[in-house]
Each structure stands twice: as structure tokens, then as C-alpha cells.
Design an enzyme around this catalytic site. Structure first.
Site, PDB file in Angstrom:
ATOM      1  N   HIS A 165     -39.664 -10.191  26.361  1.00 22.93           N
ATOM      2  CA  HIS A 165     -40.145 -11.549  26.626  1.00 22.93           C
ATOM      3  C   HIS A 165     -41.634 -11.507  26.937  1.00 22.93           C
ATOM      4  O   HIS A 165     -42.184 -10.461  27.307  1.00 22.93           O
ATOM      5  CB  HIS A 165     -39.374 -12.182  27.789  1.00 22.93           C
ATOM      6  CG  HIS A 165     -39.676 -11.566  29.129  1.00 22.93           C
ATOM      7  ND1 HIS A 165     -40.688 -12.002  29.944  1.00 22.93           N
ATOM      8  CD2 HIS A 165     -39.095 -10.525  29.783  1.00 22.93           C
ATOM      9  CE1 HIS A 165     -40.718 -11.273  31.057  1.00 22.93           C
ATOM     10  NE2 HIS A 165     -39.766 -10.362  30.976  1.00 22.93           N
ATOM     11  N   CYS A 166     -42.296 -12.656  26.747  1.00 24.64           N
ATOM     12  CA  CYS A 166     -43.695 -12.792  27.137  1.00 24.64           C
ATOM     13  C   CYS A 166     -43.746 -13.781  28.293  1.00 24.64           C
ATOM     14  O   CYS A 166     -42.775 -13.934  29.029  1.00 24.64           O
ATOM     15  CB  CYS A 166     -44.552 -13.244  25.956  1.00 24.64           C
ATOM     16  SG  CYS A 166     -44.036 -14.807  25.218  1.00 24.64           S
ATOM     17  N   VAL A 167     -44.822 -14.507  28.444  1.00 25.00           N
ATOM     18  CA  VAL A 167     -44.970 -15.409  29.587  1.00 25.00           C
ATOM     19  C   VAL A 167     -44.008 -16.582  29.508  1.00 25.00           C
ATOM     20  O   VAL A 167     -43.478 -17.032  30.529  1.00 25.00           O
ATOM     21  CB  VAL A 167     -46.425 -15.926  29.669  1.00 25.00           C
ATOM     22  CG1 VAL A 167     -46.578 -16.918  30.827  1.00 25.00           C
ATOM     23  CG2 VAL A 167     -47.383 -14.772  29.848  1.00 25.00           C
ATOM     24  N   ARG A 198     -41.620 -17.001  26.454  1.00 25.29           N
ATOM     25  CA  ARG A 198     -40.607 -16.930  25.401  1.00 25.29           C
ATOM     26  C   ARG A 198     -39.795 -15.648  25.427  1.00 25.29           C
ATOM     27  O   ARG A 198     -40.318 -14.587  25.759  1.00 25.29           O
ATOM     28  CB  ARG A 198     -41.300 -17.022  24.028  1.00 25.29           C
ATOM     29  CG  ARG A 198     -41.825 -18.381  23.677  1.00 25.29           C
ATOM     30  CD  ARG A 198     -42.866 -18.284  22.585  1.00 25.29           C
ATOM     31  NE  ARG A 198     -44.150 -17.860  23.112  1.00 25.29           N
ATOM     32  CZ  ARG A 198     -45.032 -17.146  22.427  1.00 25.29           C
ATOM     33  NH1 ARG A 198     -44.781 -16.783  21.187  1.00 25.29           N
ATOM     34  NH2 ARG A 198     -46.177 -16.800  22.976  1.00 25.29           N
TER      35      ARG A 198
END
Length: 471
Positions: free
Chosen positions: A24-26, A28
Site C-alpha cells: 500500500h501507499c499513502v 491506496r
């Protein structure tokens, strides 16, 4: 955390058997899926935790939201038993699903995205310098520093700081490109800075020196090599970085470990340096100029069509990921002609996507989830981040996306006909005017007005028309 909702996300992407890797990113969840055809997009986007979903660069991405995505990911790992993966693991797994064109586009994206913070920061600082030095903004016929002379040196220092990223652009690209191609990024920095060394003729002064017939040169065994730098050029350092990285990898395989420190880097840099000035630089410089002349020629000959097509097609290009290729063109234009007429249309496209999403907040008053998502994603788009608006709202309902494209295309025609240019790339939303040459502010504001109003009105009308048909 609603465990059942997380389980539904897993099932909607085809079950844990369909997940090769996940991270995951910030905002999504990022999946490398074995078969994206198994994704149930409707079920996924009806989930209360999900704000939108899309596929890009071989990854299937599910928009959750800042903060919440960490909890959802942790719960998903517990449910599926999938080991936590790094972003690079996901990129490597996703790359297996890409065709050659997609891989080429992804390579460009992987090279240019890491240097974007420096470029965008430079654009914002140039915007501040524009305000201080632009005439007719605060005083007729004069700049702010002409009236308040004490600010002149302040503006000069800001300009120096802002220009650094562009003066030494090959150094930034060299670092990122060599790193991407598997070499030592520090050698990439040296390679890039070598191409803009002060002993080389400044590329912007090449034309003047050519007219005088006084171009400095090296005489190497009967071969005349012009001592020309490649400031603001993209292609020379890209190809040279590829050669450097591959040569370094080759030598590391052939030379014993005990001798690598003394041989690999010197040989790689020396050979690549000679090739850069003898072959790579002159050829890619000519190719870069041909590309620049071609793009400029098209927009000079038929500016309305150019603005209509690029202004309208930029958002669809984002869906495919091909928009990353135009970042290289923007930087090439900035380095060659001193500014880009493409990036201002990107900024207006982002604004248009935000306006269309914002209209959905008023058009769909009964849908509380959509109202909240529409407002937050619109604000995000107006500040230059369009993913929530584009993938969470506009593409889901289709007609807001169409409305945004229409508004962006019209705005693109208006600013292109007046030759609007930006000296750099900045924040692609409402603050974008700061990175536009001040003499074009007036017409750019008109373009911004079109990008704000047209998508909003069209989306609202389409929503109401659709509801009447359904009734």
C-alpha cells in the site's frame, strides 16, 4: 475495523489465490494480480471502505484513504496470510503483466517520478520569482523589484535556487536513470554533471558560437569533437545512463571482486564519457531538437487542433500511464526553447477533473458517500492530485469524465491560441498560475475559469438528464 468489509475487498479482486503480491501507499492498496479479469469492480466499489479503483502500470489499485489504508492492509494480511511486500516487490511482480510498450512507459515513469519533487519545487519558486520580477502585476510598466529595489537581491537568490534543478537537470536524471537500470546512482550523478561541466560550451550559447564559427573542440586522433554541454537536455543523459549501467553490470560479472573498486567505476565512467561526447551526445541532441521542432511546429501550424487534442486527451492518457512520456517532452521543451506550452494544459485538465467531481456533490445529493468523496477528491484535484476524483468519481459514472474532457479541451484551445507557456513544471491545479509566465496570466485565468465552469455545468446537466430518463 470492519473485518467483513476487508474480506469483501479480497473476494472482489478475485480472492487470495488471485493475489501475487500486495502492498500500500499513502492512500491506496496496490495489488499485483494473476488475472485482473477476475476483479468484480462493481462489488469492489460498492464497498464502504473503497473510494475508487483502477489499473495502472500492471498494478490494480484500490483507493481507501489516508490513515485508513494502513489498517485495511494490516487486516488483509491477517485474513489472507499474504506476506507483507515492498513497493519494489509489487512493481517487479506487476511488470510481468506488461507488454513492451507498457514496460517502456513504466521505465520512463520510474526515472522521472523520483525527480518530480525537485522539478515541482523549482516551478513553485520560479512562480515566486515571477511575482517579484513580472511587470504590470502590481505597477503599470514596472515590476515589484523596480519600485521596491531592496527586494531585487532577494528575487535574484530565489531565481538561483529555482534554476538549479534545471541547470543541473542531467545530474538528477543521471542519478535516477542509472539507479533504474541497475547501476551505481552516484556514478549517474557524476555522468549527468559531466555533461554540463563549466568547461563545456553552454548549450544555450551554441547557436551564437556556431554563427561566429568559433566552437571550441577537442582533436582526438584526427577526430574533431565539439566541447558542447547538454544543459536542459533529456535524451543524451538517458541513453548515456543506460550505457553506463549496463557496462558497470557487465564489468562486475567479469572482474574479480578484489579488483572491482579500482577498475569497474573508472572504466565504466571513462568509456561512457568518451561515447557520450563522441556519439551519444551529438546524435541524441539532434534527435531531441527534431522532436522539439516537430512538437513546436505542430502547435505553431494548427494551435487550436493541438490544444484541443492534448487538452482533451491528457486525462485518458493518465488512465493508460502514457502521460509520463510527456514529462520528458516538457523538460526537453524547457531546456530547448525556454518554456513548455504542454504543461499549462495539464494543469487545466486537473482542474477540470476536480470541477466535474465537485458537481457530483450537488447532482447526487441523496448519496452521502458520493457527496463526501466528491468534495474531498475535487479539492485534491484542484491542488494537483487527480486520482481520487478521476478514478473514484468521474470514471465510475463516466459522464463527469466526459464533461471534464470537454472543458479541458476548450480551455486547451483558448490558452494554446494565445501561446501560453510555463518556464517550469509546477503544481498542476489552482496554484498552477504561479508557474506560468506572468504575461500570460490573464488568458490563463480565462482558461482556468473555463476548466472550472464548463465541466461543472455539463456534469450537472448530464446528471439531471440521466435522472429524468431513469424516472
Amino acid at each position: 475495523m470492519d473485518r467483513k468489509a476487508v474480506e469483501q475487498i479480497v473476494e472482489a479482486v478475485g480472492g487470495k489465490e488471485n493475489i501475487s503480491a500486495a502492498t500500500h501507499c499513502v492512500t491506496r492498496l496496490r495489488f499485483a494480480l494473476k488475472d485482473e479479469g477476475k476483479v468484480n469492480k462493481d462489488e469492489l466499489e460498492n464497498n464502504d471502505l473503497v473510494k475508487g479503483s483502477f489499473s495502472a502500470n500492471g498494478q490494480y489499485q484500490v483507493v481507501i484513504g489516508q490513515g485508513l489504508v494502513d489498517k485495511v492492509y494490516a487486516e488483509m494480511v491477517a485474513i489472507t496470510g499474504i506476506g507483507e511486500a515492498s513497493k519494489q516487490d509489487i512493481k517487479d511482480a506487476a511488470a510481468q503483466n506488461l507488454n513492451p510498450l507498457q514496460r517502456a512507459i513504466k521505465t520512463l515513469a520510474d526515472i522521472f517520478i523520483p525527480i518530480l519533487p525537485a522539478i515541482v519545487t523549482a516551478g513553485l519558486l520560479m512562480g515566486i520569482n515571477n511575482i517579484l520580477t513580472g511587470k504590470d502585476i502590481f505597477f503599470e510598466g514596472k515590476a515589484l523589484i523596480d519600485v521596491y529595489t531592496g527586494w531585487a537581491d532577494f528575487a535574484s537568490i530565489i531565481n538561483l535556487i529555482a534554476n538549479t534543478a534545471f541547470v543541473f537537470l542531467p545530474g538528477l536524471i543521471g542519478w535516477s536513470a542509472v539507479n533504474k537500470f541497475g547501476g551505481n546512482p552516484l556514478l549517474g550523478i557524476v555522468l549527468g554533471l559531466m555533461l554540463v561541466h563549466p568547461d563545456l560550451l553552454n548549450a544555450w550559447g551554441y547557436g551564437e558560437a556556431q554563427q561566429k564559427g568559433d566552437i571550441p573542440a577537442w582533436n582526438l586522433f584526427g577526430l574533431t569533437i565539439e566541447k558542447v554541454g547538454y544543459q536542459g537536455q533529456v535524451l543524451p543523459v538517458l541513453l548515456a545512463s543506460y550505457v553506463l549501467a549496463k557496462m558497470e553490470i557487465f564489468l562486475r560479472k567479469k572482474i574479480p571482486d578484489a579488483f572491482q573498486l579500482l577498475t569497474v567505476a573508472p572504466i565504466s565512467l571513462l568509456v561512457t564519457g568518451f561515447l557520450s561526447f563522441i556519439v551519444i551526445g551529438p546524435i541524441t541532441f539532434a534527435i531531441g531538437n527534431l522532436i522539439t521542432d516537430g512538437v513546436v511546429g505542430i502547435f505553431d501550424a494548427v494551435p487550436a487542433i493541438g490544444g484541443l487534442i492534448y487538452g482533451g486527451l491528457y486525462a485518458p492518457l493518465v488512465i493508460t500511464g502514457m502521460h509520463h512520456t510527456f514529462l520528458a517532452v516538457d523538460l526537453q521543451l524547457i531546456g530547448t526553447i525556454g518554456g513548455t506550452f504542454l504543461w499549462p494544459m495539464v494543469a487545466l485538465s486537473n482542474i477540470a477533473q476536480g470541477s466535474a467531481a465537485f458537481a457530483m456533490m450537488f447532482a447526487e445529493k441523496d448519496n452521502e458517500k458520493l457527496k463526501g468523496l466528491s468534495m474531498t477528491s475535487a479539492i485534491s484535484a484542484w491542488l494537483g492530485i487527480t486520482e481520487p476524483a478521476m478514478f473514484g468519481v468521474n470514471l465510475r459514472y463516466r459522464y463527469p469524465f466526459i464533461a471534464a474532457i470537454i472543458g479541458s479541451a476548450i480551455a486547451g484551445v483558448v490558452i494554446t491560441l494565445r501561446g501560453v507557456m510555463a518556464p517550469s513544471i509546477g503544481v498542476g491545479g489552482l496554484p498552477a498560475f504561479l508557474s506560468i509566465f506572468t504575461e500570460f496570466w490573464g488568458v490563463f485565468f480565462i482558461g482556468m475559469g473555463i476548466a472550472l465552469v464548463v465541466p461543472f455545468v455539463l456534469t450537472f446537466i448530464m446528471a439531471k438528464t440521466r435522472k429524468k430518463k431513469e424516472a
